[in-house]
Design an enzyme around this catalytic site. Sequence first.
Site, short mmCIF file in Angstrom:
data_model
loop_
_atom_site.label_atom_id
_atom_site.label_comp_id
_atom_site.label_asym_id
_atom_site.label_seq_id
_atom_site.Cartn_x
_atom_site.Cartn_y
_atom_site.Cartn_z
N ASP A 36 0.83 -1.21 0.00
CA ASP A 36 0.00 0.00 0.00
C ASP A 36 0.86 1.26 0.00
OD1 ASP A 36 -2.08 -1.84 0.34
OD2 ASP A 36 -2.07 -1.60 2.51
N GLU A 65 -10.53 0.54 -5.18
CA GLU A 65 -10.12 1.12 -3.91
C GLU A 65 -8.66 1.54 -4.05
OE1 GLU A 65 -10.61 -1.86 -0.86
OE2 GLU A 65 -8.66 -2.74 -1.28
#
Length: 515
Positions: free
Chosen positions: A18, A183
């Site tokens: 991430d 997302e």
Amino acid sequence: MTSKVKAKNPIIPLDYPDVDVIRVDDTYYMISTTMYFMPGCEILRSYDLVNWEHATYVYDKLDSTPAQRLEDDLHIYGQGMWAASLRYHNGTFYVVFAANDTRKTYVFTANDVEGPWEKREIEGFYHDASLFFDDDNRTYLVYGNREVWLTELETDLSKPKENGRHQILVSESEADNPNLSYEGAHFYKVNGTYYLFLIRSLPDRWMRVQSCFIANSLDETFSGQDVLVDDRDYCGQGVAQGGVVDTPEGDWYAILFQDSGAVGRMPILVPVEWRDGDFPIFGDDGKIPVHFHTESTHSDYPYEPLVGSDDFKKQYPKYYGLAPKWQFNHEPDPSGFSVNTEEGYVQISTTKVTDQLLQATNTLTQRMQFPNSSAEVTVDATNLNDGDIAGFCALQGAYGFVGITKETGNYYLVMRTKPLTDLTMQSFTPNNSEEKEWERIPIDNPNVTLKIDADFWQMKDIVRFYFQQDGEFTQIGPEHQVAFKLDHFTGCRFGLFCYSTKKEGGSAQFSQFKY
């Protein structure tokens, strides 16, 4: 003076998922998810986008909730801070992330990347948020899953702006994509065009892909497509989710991550080319090149390794007195931990009674390395109480360890595992299998060197445990399979631990950690 640097993917063979990346003058900074490990929210530094070293942790502890502190049987495995957004604006560093255990969104600010960092909250909960400062001095968060929103913030970032812009940029129905939908937002404005980068899975099978949506103004409808569908010929695991950044020379790169089995999710560097008013081109027409070069802004810079050996003889004023390559599993209890730099050891003392490794406070960890990892540590278990266990573990939901336990005054070497019950990565269900002891060996001397080997190549995800005897390492127990699953949501780590099953107060000393 610049120099060419050969890129080799993964650029960091460790669990750094991430990611978000920025450049400030000649220095690149990258942030990553650290979830339940403390200190947390690590920022790395680089001068060439290929080699990275530790720059700082944003916090030593977050909210000190009972679950973050492993009190009673509480924990935040699979939770904690996720997918931070890193920005630099008007001389200030910003970090924004949501914590899935507290259901809060935090903003940390600092004038220097090494801190001090000031902590505040943004009213509301914003999944995988991207902080964006527009040219008209308006500030937004772009966030969400399946429905990706843009919300304007007050100038102090405290809450959504009253009567401010609040709109859906992208949405995808569950019927259109039953797997992971959009997302992991990263939002930019490049040459007057708005770019929204998102991760999703292919609808017909599990494979992460990178998508991009563009618009010339926030009043327009964003149009999009997948811009990177590539697994680097590695186990069908796609590469996606991360930030893009430019170099001083005007070149662009993306840093994304790739699932790699139990070792975790590793950063992948991808060249990016822009076309005016069109979608950016990732790699060679959508494929990640095997060989390419970047430019270093500091030639021959000596980077500090992100993992490595430790004799515990060097003093560190920050991070609980430890080198930054170490993180605790959850917030530590300072009363049960100390570092003796004169003699070179870490002492872990038990501060609670528990019957499981995953509830052991002050467990000290380092990331394991792809494709293979090996480490050893010497454990002095002289001061264990009856019922205590101290040792060396492969820390994950389906953990395994080699350790020393004391029972009725006698010491034993033991090898135990938490066997896998479900190999499905997408399962959030905790591994509720019973811990199994595979081997037990009586020992006279409770000072033993222990070793773990791990093989992650092609997602084998096998670990083996050893103890040293007469100068040679002997395997104890069978090999054990570990796995990356959503119950912990992190890569496998080496862990030094000590816990009590009967009475708190026992301790063990750990020295000569060799990575």
